[in-house]
Design an enzyme around this catalytic site. Structure first.
Site, PDB file in Angstrom:
ATOM      1  N   GLY A 248      -9.666  25.665  10.697  1.00 11.38           N
ATOM      2  CA  GLY A 248     -10.943  26.073  10.969  1.00 11.38           C
ATOM      3  C   GLY A 248     -11.661  27.383  10.863  1.00 11.38           C
TER       4      GLY A 248
ATOM      5  N   CYS B 260      -9.956  21.137  14.352  1.00  9.66           N
ATOM      6  CA  CYS B 260      -9.826  22.610  14.761  1.00  9.66           C
ATOM      7  C   CYS B 260      -8.515  22.961  15.253  1.00  9.66           C
ATOM      8  CB  CYS B 260     -10.665  22.782  16.077  1.00  9.66           C
ATOM      9  SG  CYS B 260     -12.375  22.372  15.816  1.00  9.66           S
TER      10      CYS B 260
ATOM     11  N   ASN C 188      -9.557  20.307  20.018  1.00 10.33           N
ATOM     12  CA  ASN C 188      -9.333  19.577  18.797  1.00 10.33           C
ATOM     13  C   ASN C 188      -9.462  18.173  18.662  1.00 10.33           C
ATOM     14  OD1 ASN C 188      -8.496  19.271  16.109  1.00 10.33           O
ATOM     15  ND2 ASN C 188      -6.454  19.658  16.872  1.00 10.33           N
ATOM     16  N   GLY C 189     -10.222  17.644  17.757  1.00 13.02           N
ATOM     17  CA  GLY C 189     -10.432  16.342  17.711  1.00 13.02           C
ATOM     18  C   GLY C 189     -11.912  15.771  17.414  1.00 13.02           C
TER      19      GLY C 189
ATOM     20  N   TYR D  28      -1.496  16.556   4.067  1.00 16.75           N
ATOM     21  CA  TYR D  28      -2.419  17.730   3.615  1.00 16.75           C
ATOM     22  C   TYR D  28      -2.645  18.712   5.079  1.00 16.75           C
ATOM     23  CZ  TYR D  28      -6.218  21.090   2.717  1.00 16.75           C
ATOM     24  OH  TYR D  28      -6.814  22.160   2.636  1.00 16.75           O
TER      25      TYR D  28
END
Length: 548
Positions: A50, A23, A124-125, A270
């Site tokens: 996201g 995210c 996030n994670g 990426y």
């Protein structure tokens, strides 16, 4: 009301999901500024991390307001909604499903009531010990009767929020310092109470988190590009194992764990935007250098170097520079396919990947092509592209990949396929090339990729390429994207669910390798990964004899 997300992706083939990223999180403390609008633009810069839901929480010093919904940032918010979110600080989130299903109730930021006020949190994670934390919450006071967990939120974010809400400490800051050392896995958190903005990064620093300075405040964000868009100046990375608090007295920092850096190398390959900077290294420069190294390792006689848009562009530029082969665009990308609200028809399905990419016949016809991409996961997208280029008259198609073969799933925030679905498992590189229909296939070496990042090897996580997980994994039955969905009904029915029955729901494993191999559920966080908007468009003839 749940709005459509407007993306023509998985509706084509829901069973063909590509890797997804984690995210995006954003936080700002800036009295006198329009913090909701700043957060909106910050999330806009992080939209690639996201696209399933978005949300913003603001505080005016007396109350916290939260607005979140399904869809893209631009679909969830408008000027009217942003105008209702007043205050001097805010946090924001854009989500791809980590733990928990893709539903409105799982959107972030979360909201919870604590003994001293309110907490709102964005994450996030992916936590790897969520099952243990869930047990801790249930054992403490039974299944929650209030809060987002009680209302149906099945994310690890809601779990952390509930544990913070249950704290006996004198402040949210002390509660966080008590809880953070018990969280395992990858996490970058932004959270607020009525008066203070907080941020935390796990001890391994798997996911990026940066601190920036505004003229009248401070910003934290998943990537430095989000600082640029709101006019903030990059100050530094939030350190692994660091907890920071920002209020009228400025920024203060505390350590909740000793740092053991293991930053995700796939952020360089990426995940992050090319204009991001990670640990002082520009992502764009890393990717160009990966292309140069790829040319040194896998040279070929050819007429044109071309990228797979958009992620293959920097590496293709580097390959062309090093090889001396001209660079060109052999594919035209339709950027608007991913924003249509029209449901795909059978005719559209038959068009397949040409909905998104179409070859330039005048560029590729009769040419020996080097096609550069960032990674191969299942191989379906590359197979479709090779077929299209040959149909457009390409004489030869040589595929070059700027990362090593992806062989292992990620439990720290990338939604890769299971090991059985990854094309690099069970096939040699030559066999993969034949499966794609390419004249040759070359992957960059692990050493070449790491050297291009200019990061010390011991400070990087390469688990998706090597299977060496820096953070220990629990048994397979204690992992899984839908972990809480499975146990929720039994937990709600009794104040103390049967822990033994949960633990025996899947075979026990004794090593990280076997746990990773046994676990086939989606385990991670939030960001559309390689070809996420392309693999869902491939036609049946571009799929291998097994799912790849």
């Amino acid at each position: 009301m749940v709005r459509p997300d407007g993306k023509l992706t998985h509706d084509i083939d829901p069973g063909e999901r590509a890797p997804q990223d984690e995210c995006g999180v954003f936080g700002v403390w800036a009295p006198g500024e329009d913090v909701a609008t700043l957060t909106y633009f910050g999330l806009y810069a992080l939209q690639h991390r996201g696209q399933e839901s978005a949300g913003i929480a603001t505080s005016n010093g007396e109350r916290i307001s939260v607005y979140k919904d399904m869809g893209l940032v631009s679909q969830v918010f408008d000027e009217t909604i942003l105008g209702t979110l007043g205050g001097h600080m805010a946090i924001g989130h854009c989500r791809y499903a980590t733990t928990g299903a893709t539903t409105w109730s799982n959107a972030q930021p979360t909201l919870g009531s604590t003994p001293h006020g309110t907490v709102s949190l964005a994450h996030n994670g992916n936590l790897t010990n969520s099952a243990d934390l869930y047990d801790r919450l249930i054992d403490k006071s039974g299944f929650p009767s209030a809060g987002e967990v009680a209302q149906g939120n099945t994310t690890d974010t809601a779990l952390v929020t509930a544990l913070l809400a249950e704290h006996p400490h004198d402040s949210l800051e002390e509660a966080a310092m008590d809880l953070l050392p018990t969280l395992q896995g990858a996490f970058c958190l932004t959270l607020i109470d009525e008066n203070t903005l907080y941020a935390a990064r796990d001890a391994y620093g798997v996911r990026p988190l940066v601190l920036g300075r505004l003229d009248r405040g401070w910003v934290v964000a998943s990537e430095s590009a989000a600082l640029d868009i709101v006019g903030a100046t990059y100050v530094r990375d939030v350190e692994p194992g660091e907890f920071i608090a920002i209020d009228e007295d400025g920024v203060r920092s505390r350590r909740f764990a000793e740092p053991t850096p293991a930053g995700c190398v796939f952020e360089h390959v990426y995940l992050s935007r090319p204009d991001a900077v990670i640990n002082g290294r520009a992502v764009y420069e890393s990717r160009v250098e990966m292309g140069r190294q790829l040319a040194r390792e896998h040279a070929v006689d050819a007429d044109l170097v071309m990228p797979t848009p958009e992620s293959g562009v920097p590496a293709a530029i580097g390959y062309a520079e090093e090889s001396g082969i001209p660079y060109g665009n052999g594919l035209v990308k339709n950027s608007y396919v991913g924003r249509t609200f029209i449901q795909p028809t059978q005719t559209m399905r038959q068009m397949g990947i040409k909905l998104k990419l179409n070859p330039l016949r005048t560029v590729v016809e009769g040419k020996r092509l080097v096609v550069v991409d960032d990674s191969i996961v299942r191989g379906n997208t590359q197979r479709a592209l090779v077929r299209m280029l040959r149909e457009a008259g390409a004489a030869e198609v040589h595929v070059r990949i700027s990362s090593p073969p992806v062989k292992w799933p990620c439990f720290y925030g990338i939604d890769f396929a299971s090991r059985a679905e990854l094309i690099a498992n069970g096939m040699s590189i030559e066999e993969i090339g034949q499966s794609l229909g390419a004249d040759s296939l070359g992957y960059i070496s692990e050493d070449g990729m790491i050297e291009a990042t200019e990061q010390p090897r011991e400070r990087l996580c390469t688990a998706c390429f090597t299977g060496k997980y820096p953070i220990d994994l629990p048994d397979a039955d204690r992992l899984g994207k839908n972990l809480f969905d499975v146990h929720r009904s039994s937990s709600a029915a009794t104040s103390r669910p049967n822990r033994a029955s949960r633990a025996s729901s899947a075979p026990k494993s004794s090593s990280s390798d076997s746990r990773a191999e046994a676990t086939t559920a989606k385990n991670s966080s939030c960001e559309p990964g390689p070809d996420s908007d392309l693999e869902s468009l491939v036609l049946p003839q571009d799929r291998g004899s097994r799912t790849k």
